[in-house]
Design a protein around this motif. Structure first.
Motif, PDB file in Angstrom:
ATOM      1  N   ALA A 150     -64.375  26.708  44.172  1.00 26.05           N
ATOM      2  CA  ALA A 150     -63.826  26.312  42.871  1.00 26.05           C
ATOM      3  C   ALA A 150     -62.568  27.103  42.522  1.00 26.05           C
ATOM      4  CB  ALA A 150     -64.885  26.513  41.791  1.00 26.05           C
ATOM      5  N   ARG A 151     -62.417  28.283  43.167  1.00 25.61           N
ATOM      6  CA  ARG A 151     -61.296  29.147  42.870  1.00 25.61           C
ATOM      7  C   ARG A 151     -59.995  28.667  43.485  1.00 25.61           C
ATOM      8  NH1 ARG A 151     -61.667  34.251  41.336  1.00 25.61           N
ATOM      9  NH2 ARG A 151     -63.659  34.327  40.381  1.00 25.61           N
ATOM     10  N   VAL A 152     -60.098  27.862  44.543  1.00 24.38           N
ATOM     11  CA  VAL A 152     -58.869  27.382  45.187  1.00 24.38           C
ATOM     12  C   VAL A 152     -58.148  26.471  44.188  1.00 24.38           C
ATOM     13  CG1 VAL A 152     -57.924  26.029  47.088  1.00 24.38           C
ATOM     14  CG2 VAL A 152     -59.935  27.486  47.448  1.00 24.38           C
ATOM     15  N   PRO A 153     -56.881  26.789  43.852  1.00 20.59           N
ATOM     16  CA  PRO A 153     -56.189  26.018  42.811  1.00 20.59           C
ATOM     17  C   PRO A 153     -56.149  24.531  43.159  1.00 20.59           C
ATOM     18  CG  PRO A 153     -54.957  27.967  43.410  1.00 20.59           C
ATOM     19  CD  PRO A 153     -56.093  27.885  44.362  1.00 20.59           C
ATOM     20  N   ASP A 154     -56.359  23.738  42.167  1.00 21.38           N
ATOM     21  CA  ASP A 154     -56.471  22.297  42.361  1.00 21.38           C
ATOM     22  C   ASP A 154     -55.186  21.701  42.928  1.00 21.38           C
ATOM     23  OD1 ASP A 154     -58.463  20.465  42.226  1.00 21.38           O
ATOM     24  OD2 ASP A 154     -57.710  19.557  40.368  1.00 21.38           O
ATOM     25  N   SER A 155     -54.061  22.322  42.544  1.00 21.08           N
ATOM     26  CA  SER A 155     -52.773  21.765  42.962  1.00 21.08           C
ATOM     27  C   SER A 155     -52.650  21.705  44.487  1.00 21.08           C
ATOM     28  CB  SER A 155     -51.639  22.615  42.389  1.00 21.08           C
ATOM     29  OG  SER A 155     -51.840  23.961  42.775  1.00 21.08           O
ATOM     30  N   TYR A 156     -53.296  22.673  45.178  1.00 22.11           N
ATOM     31  CA  TYR A 156     -53.218  22.703  46.641  1.00 22.11           C
ATOM     32  C   TYR A 156     -53.699  21.383  47.246  1.00 22.11           C
ATOM     33  CZ  TYR A 156     -52.761  27.830  46.610  1.00 22.11           C
ATOM     34  OH  TYR A 156     -52.365  29.117  46.425  1.00 22.11           O
ATOM     35  N   GLY A 157     -54.784  20.898  46.673  1.00 19.33           N
ATOM     36  CA  GLY A 157     -55.421  19.732  47.277  1.00 19.33           C
ATOM     37  C   GLY A 157     -54.779  18.423  46.872  1.00 19.33           C
ATOM     38  N   LYS A 158     -54.004  18.482  45.811  1.00 16.19           N
ATOM     39  CA  LYS A 158     -53.390  17.244  45.305  1.00 16.19           C
ATOM     40  C   LYS A 158     -52.605  16.520  46.393  1.00 16.19           C
ATOM     41  CE  LYS A 158     -54.219  17.112  40.716  1.00 16.19           C
ATOM     42  NZ  LYS A 158     -53.773  18.238  39.870  1.00 16.19           N
TER      43      LYS A 158
END
Lengths: 287, 276, 296
Positions: free
Chosen positions: A165-173
């Motif tokens: 959950a800590r991995v910033p969401d923007s990375y996966g976008k």
């Protein structure tokens, strides 16, 4: 007057903090002071390599070291993939209520007392293992490792979920933008970016597996042999302490259990250090 | 006819009266007493200790009696170090132990140590050689002694156990006990373990044997109470309670109680042989 | 290529569901087994045996064949341990959060992490040897007992309380910190009157989890004074019974079906106590998961 009173309270704060820290050192000091006579006589090597045979004057804890490692590593072997799978299920595969419910159940699992796993282990798991493999009494490395798996998995699952959950969401976008699926996003972005958290979760769970007493004591059989197979009866360092602690206080038997204590202390301290060295450790465990 | 019934009733009532009178007298010693008795050690003793404690504490709620196991070795050390008041042993304390801690020994029952198997096992008799070979791990399959083709699961006791010491000395003639054996911490637990494991073998205080485990004749001699009593069964021992120095106060009263008629009746009820 | 990828995805899907079902299945099997075999034994006589409950509660009579002494023992342990651990633990947490510099904080936290990671049997061994040591110094005065156990347990849960106090204080917004200070309150007044009350829910949930740990721990107490049979403890220096040890003891030493049934009953009671504590902590503070991680 108010100043001195405030000062006294503040001194109590400082005192408490250093007292608690000192406690950690004092516990180790006790183990060392009581186990040292044995270690100092140049017997440290024989302690680590000999079997346990008090009537022959051998007080080695090698079988217990092997037993501890066998049981805890085997349980990690089961628990790691299981926990990774469950963490993926909770954070990636399932959504909404299902995910929430699964997570709550895993959280609840952390509250189940160890002795209950041992109790059910004796009456449910041990007979199953005995009948299924038809070798040995069912009190063995495998039974203990299976029950330990249940004990340590929740810790790992929750930790894995948090680090995902800590991995910033923007990375996966980006992945999703080019038409990738959630699972692809997980494998290409989330997992590579959260591996320190995964390692820390694993390490903490291993510490828990090494340090547990009751499950091994109740269902591993406690034989003082170096286990040769998963179906062999074995004794952990923790069980050994529980079984021998009341021997003659002057005897080598009694001193040898402090050697067990020192080993356990060092094992778990190394694991804690490892967690901290993985950097991010502090914030990660904290939140 | 009617008079006879009345006479029987009267007799029963009378004997009940006298019995209860005698019993009350044994417990009378504890009236008005206050305090704590801490007991640890031998695990064969526990049923008798528990029953005696229940009766004493039932009469007088101001007395607290705590009972822990641990084995005979633990009993000697803890009483010697002054951690408990009474240290029980299922073997005679060694001369060294008696000297080091100035122990006073009180032998209040006679017991044996018997080999037991699961009731599902057909084996009911083993020779000394067979028993020694099984516990040394040289015979590993039940078919070698005439049983089913199943692996033998060994159960032994921890090193602090008096039961282990007596069994090792008198039944195994100080032969090896295989390291593969599961280690069990008390007589009660040994009975439990063997009753759960159809292919298990262990050894337990004769007083603890019930229908959940099957006693095995040793060299053709049944480990029955009669045989132990008559000295026919070789693996016999006394059950001791030990104190550091002369017991005093409540502890003395407790030990005295074990030797009263009521105390010895508990001993017999729990499956041991009275010393009187 | 797409085909392979789809298969991989399906594989992950199947694997993760399999893991989930396996884990939950196993836990449900454990708890279900306990309840199926044990629910019949749940009754008032499970706790009080044949003694009238009122007499037992007023300590007029001892309870035999009931869990009452074990329940009282466990409750006494909890109350005592938490009493020792709260002042020291909270004070340390306050020091870490409000006074210590970054370097000191990191240094002290290393020790607390190690303490938190110690196997409970090691803490128990420490308690036991400390008792022997004191007994040598002052013959006849100290032996393993309720007091020693509760102190050892307090050491075990100390890191929880330190950590939750520290976290709760550090989590407060800056505005909450400054208002009282700007109105002229001293640093300590600010802590006791403003910061602590605001972070109470966090601290309390930590204390509740510490209570859970005291209730379930077996390894510490089996080395420091718990016994198979003792009745209700009369003083701090008494031996005592406790639920988790009772479960451990009965699991191997039951003499008949009835006694084993009390073991199942004790296990259900202990499980319920721990679950209730867990839920309470959860209700007080939603974010329990990090506490949950914080147990070794």
């Amino acid at each position: 007057m108010r100043r001195t009173k405030e000062h006294a309270v503040e001194i109590f704060f400082v005192f408490s903090a250093y007292f608690s820290a000192l406690l950690t050192v004092v516990i180790f000091g006790f183990m060392l002071a009581l186990g040292l006579p044995l270690l100092a006589e140049g017997r440290i090597f024989s302690i680590m390599t000999q079997p346990w045979a008090p009537h022959l004057g051998q007080f080695g804890i090698q079988p217990m070291i092997v037993g501890t490692l066998a049981i805890s590593l085997l349980s990690m072997l089961f628990a790691f993939p299981l926990s990774l799978g469950c963490a993926i299920l909770i954070s990636v595969v399932s959504r909404g209520t299902v995910s929430w419910l699964l997570r709550k159940m895993v959280e609840m699992m952390t509250g189940i007392p160890t002795v209950i796993y041992g109790f059910v282990g004796i009456f449910l798991l041990v007979p199953l293992v005995r009948e299924f493999f038809a070798a040995g009494s069912g009190m063995c490395v495998l039974s203990a490792a299976l029950m330990l798996t249940l004990l340590v998995s929740p810790t790992m699952i929750l930790f894995f979920c948090e680090s995902f959950a800590r991995v910033p969401d923007s990375y996966g976008k980006a992945v999703l933008a080019v038409g990738g699926t959630e699972i692809q996003k997980f494998f290409h972005v989330t997992l590579p970016n959260s591996w320190p958290g995964v390692v820390i979760g694993f390490t903490l769970a291993l510490g828990r597996a090494l340090g547990d007493t009751l499950i091994a004591l109740m269902i591993a059989g406690n034989a003082v042999q170096t286990p040769n197979s998963l179906l062999d009866s074995a004794r952990t360092l923790t069980s050994h302490i529980a079984l021998v602690f009341a021997a003659d206080y002057e005897s080598l038997e009694f001193k040898a259990i402090f050697a067990c204590g020192i080993f356990l202390y060092l094992f778990t301290t190394i694991l804690v250090m490892a967690v901290r060295l993985l950097g991010v450790g502090r914030e990660r465990w904290a939140r | 006819m009617k008079t006879r019934v009345t006479a029987v009733f009267a007799l029963v009532a009378l004997s009940l009266f006298f019995c209860s009178g005698a019993f009350a007298a044994a417990l009378d010693a504890f009236k008005g007493e206050k305090g704590e008795i801490r007991i640890a050690g031998g695990t064969a003793h526990i049923p008798v200790m528990k029953e005696a404690a229940a009766r004493i504490m039932g009469l007088n709620p101001d007395i607290q009696i705590s009972i822990a196991g641990g084995g005979s070795g633990v009993g000697v050390k803890q009483v010697g170090e002054g951690l408990v008041d009474i240290g029980n042993t299922g073997r005679t304390p060694t001369e060294d132990e008696v000297k080091q801690y100035s122990l006073q020994m009180f032998k209040w029952a006679i017991d044996g140590v018997a080999i037991v198997v699961n009731p599902a096992n057909k084996i009911r008799s083993l020779s000394q050689d067979q028993a020694a070979a099984i516990f040394a791990g040289k015979i590993t399959n039940w078919k070698e002694v005439g049983g089913d083709d199943k692996q033998i699961n060994l159960y032994t006791r921890d090193e602090a156990s008096g039961t282990r010491e007596v069994f090792w000395e008198k039944a195994l003639k100080k032969g090896d006990i295989a390291a593969t054996a599961n280690v069990i911490v008390s007589n009660g637990a040994m009975k439990g373990a063997v009753s759960q494991d159809p292919y298990g073998i262990g050894y337990v205080s004769v007083g603890h044997i019930d229908e959940t485990v099957a006693p095995v004749a040793f060299n053709g001699i049944e480990p029955s109470m009669e045989n132990v009593k008559e000295g026919k069964y070789p693996v016999a021992r006394g059950l001791f309670s030990n104190t550091k120095g002369e017991p005093a106060g409540l502890v003395k009263k407790f030990i005295d109680y074990l030797f009263t008629e009521e105390g010895q009746q508990i001993v017999v009820e729990k499956g041991f042989i009275s010393v009187q | 290529m797409g085909e392979v990828r789809r298969l991989q995805e399906a594989g992950v899907l199947v694997f993760s569901w399999l893991c989930g079902v396996l884990l939950l299945g196993a836990v449900i099997a454990v708890i279900g087994y306990l309840f199926v075999h044990g629910w019949r034994s749940i009754s008032l006589s499970l706790i009080f045996g044949a003694t009238p409950p009122l007499d037992a509660l007023l300590m007029k009579r001892h309870v035999f064949n009931g869990l009452f002494p074990a329940v009282v023992g466990t409750l006494s342990l909890i109350v005592l341990s938490v009493c020792w651990a709260i002042p020291i633990g909270m004070a340390s947490g306050i020091y870490l959060a409000e006074y210590a510099g970054a370097g000191t904080k990191a240094f002290l936290n290393l020790f607390f992490d190690i303490l938190a990671g110690l196997p409970s049997i090691v803490v128990g061994l420490f308690g036991f040897s400390a008792a022997i040591f004191l007994n040598r110094l002052f013959p006849g005065s100290i032996h393993p007992c309720l007091l020693i156990s509760s102190i050892a347990l307090a050491f075990l849960v100390l890191p929880y309380i330190i950590r939750t106090t520290q976290m709760a204080l550090e989590g407060l917004p800056l505005s909450a910190r400054l208002t009282a200070l700007s109105l002229g309150a001293s640093k300590l007044q600010n802590i006791t009157h403003v910061l602590l009350p605001q972070s109470l829910s966090g601290i309390v949930s930590g204390v509740i989890l510490a209570i859970g740990r005291c209730a379930e721990d077996t390894a510490v107490i089996m080395l420091t004074g718990v016994v198979a049979s003792a009745g209700v403890p009369r003083s701090l220096f008494s031996h005592y019974e406790a639920l988790p040890f009772y479960i451990y003891y009965i699991s191997s030493q039951y003499t008949d079906r009835e006694e084993l049934a009390t073991g199942y009953g004790a296990a259900i009671i202990l499980l319920c106590i721990c679950m209730v504590l867990f839920l309470t902590a959860f209700v007080i503070k939603r974010q329990v998961s990090y506490h949950a991680l914080y147990r070794a």
